[in-house]
Design a protein around this motif. Structure first.
Motif, mmCIF file in Angstrom:
data_model
loop_
_atom_site.group_PDB
_atom_site.id
_atom_site.type_symbol
_atom_site.label_atom_id
_atom_site.label_comp_id
_atom_site.label_asym_id
_atom_site.label_seq_id
_atom_site.Cartn_x
_atom_site.Cartn_y
_atom_site.Cartn_z
ATOM 1 N N ARG A 120 -3.689 6.301 13.818
ATOM 2 C CA ARG A 120 -3.322 5.405 12.715
ATOM 3 C C ARG A 120 -3.168 3.977 13.214
ATOM 4 O O ARG A 120 -3.514 3.016 12.511
ATOM 5 C CB ARG A 120 -2.037 5.885 12.045
ATOM 6 N N TYR A 121 -2.668 3.830 14.417
ATOM 7 C CA TYR A 121 -2.517 2.508 15.020
ATOM 8 C C TYR A 121 -3.885 1.841 15.181
ATOM 9 O O TYR A 121 -4.052 0.651 14.896
ATOM 10 C CB TYR A 121 -1.809 2.662 16.367
ATOM 11 N N LEU A 122 -4.885 2.611 15.625
ATOM 12 C CA LEU A 122 -6.238 2.065 15.775
ATOM 13 C C LEU A 122 -6.813 1.658 14.420
ATOM 14 O O LEU A 122 -7.424 0.587 14.286
ATOM 15 C CB LEU A 122 -7.149 3.099 16.441
ATOM 16 N N LEU A 123 -6.593 2.486 13.402
ATOM 17 C CA LEU A 123 -7.108 2.157 12.071
ATOM 18 C C LEU A 123 -6.447 0.904 11.514
ATOM 19 O O LEU A 123 -7.117 0.059 10.906
ATOM 20 C CB LEU A 123 -6.895 3.341 11.121
ATOM 21 N N GLY A 149 -13.978 8.857 9.228
ATOM 22 C CA GLY A 149 -13.414 8.953 7.877
ATOM 23 C C GLY A 149 -13.356 7.600 7.189
ATOM 24 O O GLY A 149 -13.703 7.464 6.009
ATOM 25 N N LEU A 150 -12.915 6.573 7.935
ATOM 26 C CA LEU A 150 -12.881 5.214 7.382
ATOM 27 C C LEU A 150 -14.286 4.735 7.034
ATOM 28 O O LEU A 150 -14.509 4.140 5.973
ATOM 29 C CB LEU A 150 -12.239 4.262 8.396
ATOM 30 N N SER A 151 -15.242 5.027 7.905
ATOM 31 C CA SER A 151 -16.615 4.582 7.657
ATOM 32 C C SER A 151 -17.228 5.291 6.462
ATOM 33 O O SER A 151 -18.089 4.732 5.777
ATOM 34 C CB SER A 151 -17.475 4.806 8.903
ATOM 35 N N LEU A 152 -16.797 6.507 6.172
ATOM 36 C CA LEU A 152 -17.284 7.207 4.973
ATOM 37 C C LEU A 152 -16.838 6.468 3.710
ATOM 38 O O LEU A 152 -17.605 6.359 2.746
ATOM 39 C CB LEU A 152 -16.779 8.649 4.951
ATOM 40 N N VAL A 178 -21.832 4.795 8.499
ATOM 41 C CA VAL A 178 -21.141 5.844 9.257
ATOM 42 C C VAL A 178 -21.687 5.919 10.681
ATOM 43 O O VAL A 178 -20.925 6.001 11.659
ATOM 44 C CB VAL A 178 -21.291 7.201 8.539
ATOM 45 N N VAL A 179 -23.010 5.881 10.808
ATOM 46 C CA VAL A 179 -23.632 6.018 12.129
ATOM 47 C C VAL A 179 -23.254 4.845 13.028
ATOM 48 O O VAL A 179 -22.927 5.030 14.211
ATOM 49 C CB VAL A 179 -25.166 6.124 11.975
ATOM 50 N N LEU A 180 -23.293 3.626 12.486
ATOM 51 C CA LEU A 180 -22.934 2.446 13.281
ATOM 52 C C LEU A 180 -21.480 2.496 13.743
ATOM 53 O O LEU A 180 -21.172 2.204 14.902
ATOM 54 C CB LEU A 180 -23.178 1.179 12.456
ATOM 55 N N ALA A 181 -20.578 2.867 12.828
ATOM 56 C CA ALA A 181 -19.161 2.934 13.197
ATOM 57 C C ALA A 181 -18.918 4.027 14.228
ATOM 58 O O ALA A 181 -18.127 3.848 15.172
ATOM 59 C CB ALA A 181 -18.319 3.181 11.944
ATOM 60 N N TRP A 182 -19.591 5.149 14.060
ATOM 61 C CA TRP A 182 -19.454 6.271 15.007
ATOM 62 C C TRP A 182 -19.889 5.833 16.408
ATOM 63 O O TRP A 182 -19.165 6.034 17.380
ATOM 64 C CB TRP A 182 -20.291 7.431 14.492
ATOM 65 N N LEU A 183 -21.070 5.226 16.509
ATOM 66 C CA LEU A 183 -21.553 4.799 17.822
ATOM 67 C C LEU A 183 -20.684 3.677 18.384
ATOM 68 O O LEU A 183 -20.434 3.612 19.594
ATOM 69 C CB LEU A 183 -23.010 4.344 17.719
#
Length: 338
Positions: A4-7, A103-106, A267-272
């Protein structure tokens, strides 16, 4: 807790990232059109209108890239202040940070899809109309190519070419016609004539939704009398109209696939990005990672459009950047889990 801190930290930087990319893209737009503005002596009010109409297009790029920027800057601060090292030393596995970011990127991807499918087309239609006015005074006349019309309640009308009426004649000549009726039946014909109130197809074939095929020597399809429909680009078509156009016009399939691919690309960009950020050991590499991720994705994005232009991969080419970056994200996740 750390997730949660990272988000929270990512979201606090997200607006800055979005505004940064909105500013860069808007500056690029103004610089590319500056010559046309000067030649046409375009009023400042119309320039402001063009910028406003371009905002949904700009957000379609800025929303995913702003998330990449925010993630890597946040993780760079963690690296610089040894917070990430402390988390790993405390036994927190790196992969535990990936799921919250995905989840955030979704959520951001859903906003991007709505923007791509409904908001951007409305603004793009107005942008193109104003652009034609500035460049030509009106849309150029003559032979029209690759035209798709969506008259209300009549389905989708597509023609590869529309020739102006001959001198002293009546009716425009049509070539490569396909029409999708509201009920799903598809008409196709090599030739036809556009006369008042109808497209008259010659040697026309109709394929019903149940697969039955009918042929007629000539068949009139209604078109609103006295209405001069606007020919829209694929970018200016709302999602339902583009879906219908893709049934009549194969060249509309790539733009349709690209809208979904753009949303999935968030989603893919945030994941990578989070995988790379968790793998860094020096904060200075975060800036290089931002530039490298964006440049690489844009290169593949442009390359896929060229493939579609020469019909090499068809509509599947729209997914090329996501497939490459998704593969890299999977590999990076596997390495972090080891």
């Amino acid at each position: 807790m750390l997730q949660r801190y990272l988000l929270r930290e990512t979201l606090s930087l997200y607006l800055l990232g979005v505004l940064l990319f909105v500013g860069l893209i808007t500056f690029d737009l103004l610089s590319s059109l500056s010559g046309a503005f000067l030649r046409a002596k375009t009023p400042v009010a119309e320039i402001a209108q063009m910028v406003a109409y371009r905002v949904p297009y700009t957000l379609g790029i800025a929303l995913p890239l702003g998330l990449v920027f925010a993630l890597l800057v946040a993780l760079a601060r963690w690296i610089r202040q040894s917070e990430l090292k402390a988390a790993f030393a405390a036994g927190v596995p790196p992969r535990s940070f990936i799921a919250p970011v995905v989840g955030l990127s979704l959520l951001v991807g859903a906003v991007v899809l709505y923007n791509e499918g409904w908001l951007k087309p409305i603004a793009q239609e107005r942008f193109e109309a104003l652009q034609y006015k500035i460049y030509y005074g009106s849309e150029p006349s003559g032979v029209l190519t690759e035209r798709t019309y969506t008259p209300q309640g009549l389905g989708v009308y597509y023609a590869q070419r529309i020739y102006p009426p001959p001198e002293g004649g009546v009716g425009s000549r049509l070539e490569g016609v396909r029409v999708v009726e509201p009920g799903g039946s598809i008409w196709s014909a090599e030739r036809g004539v556009w006369v008042s109130g109808a497209w008259r197809l010659q040697n026309a074939y109709r394929v019903d939704p149940n697969g039955k095929i009918f042929q007629e020597a000539e068949h009139p399809l209604p078109f609103p009398v006295g209405v001069q429909p606007k020919a829209l680009s694929y970018e200016a078509m709302p999602m339902p109209d583009l879906h219908a156009a893709a049934q009549a016009d194969p060249s509309a399939q790539f733009p349709l696939a690209r809208r979904y691919a753009n949303a999935a690309g968030t989603v893919v960009l945030a994941w990578l990005a989070v995988v790379i950020g968790l793998s860094l050991r020096e904060a200075a590499w975060a800036f290089i990672a931002v530039v490298g991720l964006i440049f690489g994705y844009w290169t593949l994005f442009t390359l896929s459009a060229q493939f579609a232009r020469f019909d090499l991969l068809g509509a599947y080419g729209a997914w090329l950047p996501n497939l490459v970056y998704g593969g890299l994200a999977l590999l990076g996740t596997w390495r972090l889990a080891r």
